[in-house]
Design an enzyme around this catalytic site. Structure first.
Site, short mmCIF file in Angstrom:
data_model
loop_
_atom_site.label_atom_id
_atom_site.label_comp_id
_atom_site.label_asym_id
_atom_site.label_seq_id
_atom_site.Cartn_x
_atom_site.Cartn_y
_atom_site.Cartn_z
N SER A 195 50.03 41.36 56.23
CA SER A 195 51.16 41.54 57.13
C SER A 195 52.46 41.84 56.38
O SER A 195 53.52 41.95 56.99
CB SER A 195 51.34 40.31 58.02
N THR A 239 55.25 37.57 58.03
CA THR A 239 56.46 37.92 57.30
C THR A 239 56.63 37.03 56.09
O THR A 239 56.38 35.83 56.18
CB THR A 239 57.73 37.64 58.17
N THR A 275 58.15 42.72 55.83
CA THR A 275 57.00 42.68 56.74
C THR A 275 56.57 44.08 57.12
O THR A 275 57.35 45.03 56.99
CB THR A 275 57.36 41.90 58.03
N ARG A 333 59.06 50.66 66.73
CA ARG A 333 59.37 49.24 66.96
C ARG A 333 59.94 48.59 65.69
O ARG A 333 59.42 48.78 64.59
CB ARG A 333 58.10 48.51 67.40
N ASP A 371 62.19 41.29 64.01
CA ASP A 371 63.34 40.43 63.67
C ASP A 371 63.69 40.47 62.18
O ASP A 371 64.84 40.21 61.80
CB ASP A 371 63.05 38.98 64.07
N THR A 401 59.95 33.40 60.76
CA THR A 401 58.69 34.15 60.81
C THR A 401 58.08 33.94 62.18
O THR A 401 58.29 32.91 62.81
CB THR A 401 57.74 33.69 59.69
N GLY A 402 57.32 34.93 62.64
CA GLY A 402 56.67 34.77 63.94
C GLY A 402 56.90 35.98 64.82
O GLY A 402 57.10 37.09 64.32
N ASP A 403 56.87 35.74 66.10
CA ASP A 403 56.97 36.82 67.08
C ASP A 403 58.40 37.35 67.14
O ASP A 403 59.24 36.85 67.89
CB ASP A 403 56.52 36.30 68.45
N1 GLY Z 1 58.35 38.57 62.40
C1 GLY Z 1 57.95 39.86 62.10
C2 GLY Z 1 57.92 40.78 63.22
O1 GLY Z 1 57.81 40.36 64.37
O2 GLY Z 1 57.99 41.95 62.99
#
Ligand code: GLY
Length: 338
Positions: free
Chosen positions: A67, A198, A216, A226, A229, A249-251
């Site tokens: 990732s 990330t 990331t 796209r 964050d 880190t995460g969504d």
């Molecule tokens: N946290 C990394 C992303 O959503 O791109």
């Protein structure tokens, strides 16, 4: 209270706060080689920016968890694109790249944006042109693995994907899509919590100067263009040598709406300890998105650190790495999600 009990209580409190010691390197997930790379830079007299760049680049080269770096998270057209940022907590300068194409060293390009332009962020093909002008080599980021992920996705009618309110029905069909007249109910595709998503890194030197950075390749099957964050200041990371630093880190699609890294740093500035600041940043998101996947690391100028994560099925504990001289090797730490 008996003296022995007072002593025990004091020790327990110190342990709960985390060992405070500078210099300090802390990063998301169990990306140990990245921590070691950043720590080695600090030990050899490099700056905190050098340390963060080296740590994140180590993950880019190792393709941490698939990732970070090239050959991961192919988008709807099969391409890997990269997001990264770096922040100097002394000067508040930031460099970031988003949707960077065909350049492996995203954190390096982010640093070049910071140091060789007056801008903060460059995106997409123009960021690639800038990178090439700065001496970075353009090359295909596709690997056998990313091609295979993409091919399987096409064979499976492009499932899952991030489209909604379009036709043909995105839960059954592949792009291209057109807008559908009526807006349907909220949809949110769960993040693959096994793909750790990330590297976020914070480095303090012995004087309390801090830098933070991220790198990331975003989310698998994302809509081309796209941006998550990670390259957004205050979302993916934030650093201020007068308060502390944080990295998330995460969504990213959800987390960037709340600037959790900025919030955590401001809480630490107001005197909140790092673990509590991390928790409050996660709580703020949770109020609106109870099931979001995410975690954050926080550290203040005295070298205290902490982390927090949102408890969702399959994600009960968050691991992160720390080097602060306590041990020869980077230490694996964990926090229970709440
Ligand atoms: N946290 C990394 C992303 O959503 O791109």
């Amino acid at each position: 209270m008996p003296t022995s009990l007072m002593f025990f209580t004091l020790i327990s409190c110190l342990l709960a706060l985390g060992q405070a010691s500078l210099p300090l390197v802390i990063n998301t997930w169990s990306f140990k080689n990245a921590t070691a790379a950043a720590w080695a830079v600090l030990q050899s007299g490099g700056s905190v920016l050098d340390a963060v760049e080296a740590g994140c680049d180590c993950c880019q080269k190792e393709q941490c968890d698939g990732s970070v770096g090239y050959g991961g998270s192919p988008d709807e057209s099969g391409e890997t694109t990269l997001d990264a940022m770096i922040m100097n907590g002394n000067t508040m300068e930031v460099g970031a790249v988003a949707d960077l194409r065909r350049i492996k060293n995203a954190i390096g390009v982010a640093r070049a944006v910071m140091e060789r332009t007056e801008h903060t962020m460059l995106v997409a093909e123009s960021a690639t042109v800038f990178a090439e002008n700065m001496g970075f080599i353009a090359e295909d980021l596709t690997t056998v693995k990313s091609l295979n992920i993409f091919t399987q996705w096409l064979k499976g009618n492009c499932q899952p994907n991030y489209r909604k309110n379009v036709c043909p029905n995105p839960s059954e069909s592949c792009p291209p899509y057109k807008p559908q007249g009526k807006l349907g109910p909220k949809k949110h595709l769960p993040t693959n919590i096994h793909s750790h998503d990330t590297i976020g890194m914070i480095a303090f030197d012995q004087y309390g100067h801090v830098a933070a950075g991220t790198s990331t390749n975003g989310r698998t099957h994302k809509v081309p263009g796209r941006v998550g964050d990670s390259p957004i200041v205050g979302a993916g990371a934030y650093a201020d040598s007068s308060a502390g630093a944080a990295a998330a880190t995460g969504d990213g699609d959800i987390m960037m709406r709340f600037l959790p890294s900025y919030l955590a740093v401001e809480l630490m500035r107001a005197g909140t300890d790092p673990s509590a600041a991390c928790k409050m940043a996660i709580s703020r998101i949770k109020r609106h998105y109870v099931g979001f996947f995410g975690a954050i690391i926080c550290a203040n100028t005295t070298g205290h650190y902490g982390a927090a994560c949102n408890k969702v099925p399959g994600f009960l504990q968050f691991h992160y790495m720390v080097s602060n001289g306590e041990s020869d090797e980077p230490l694996l730490k964990s926090v229970d999600c709440f």
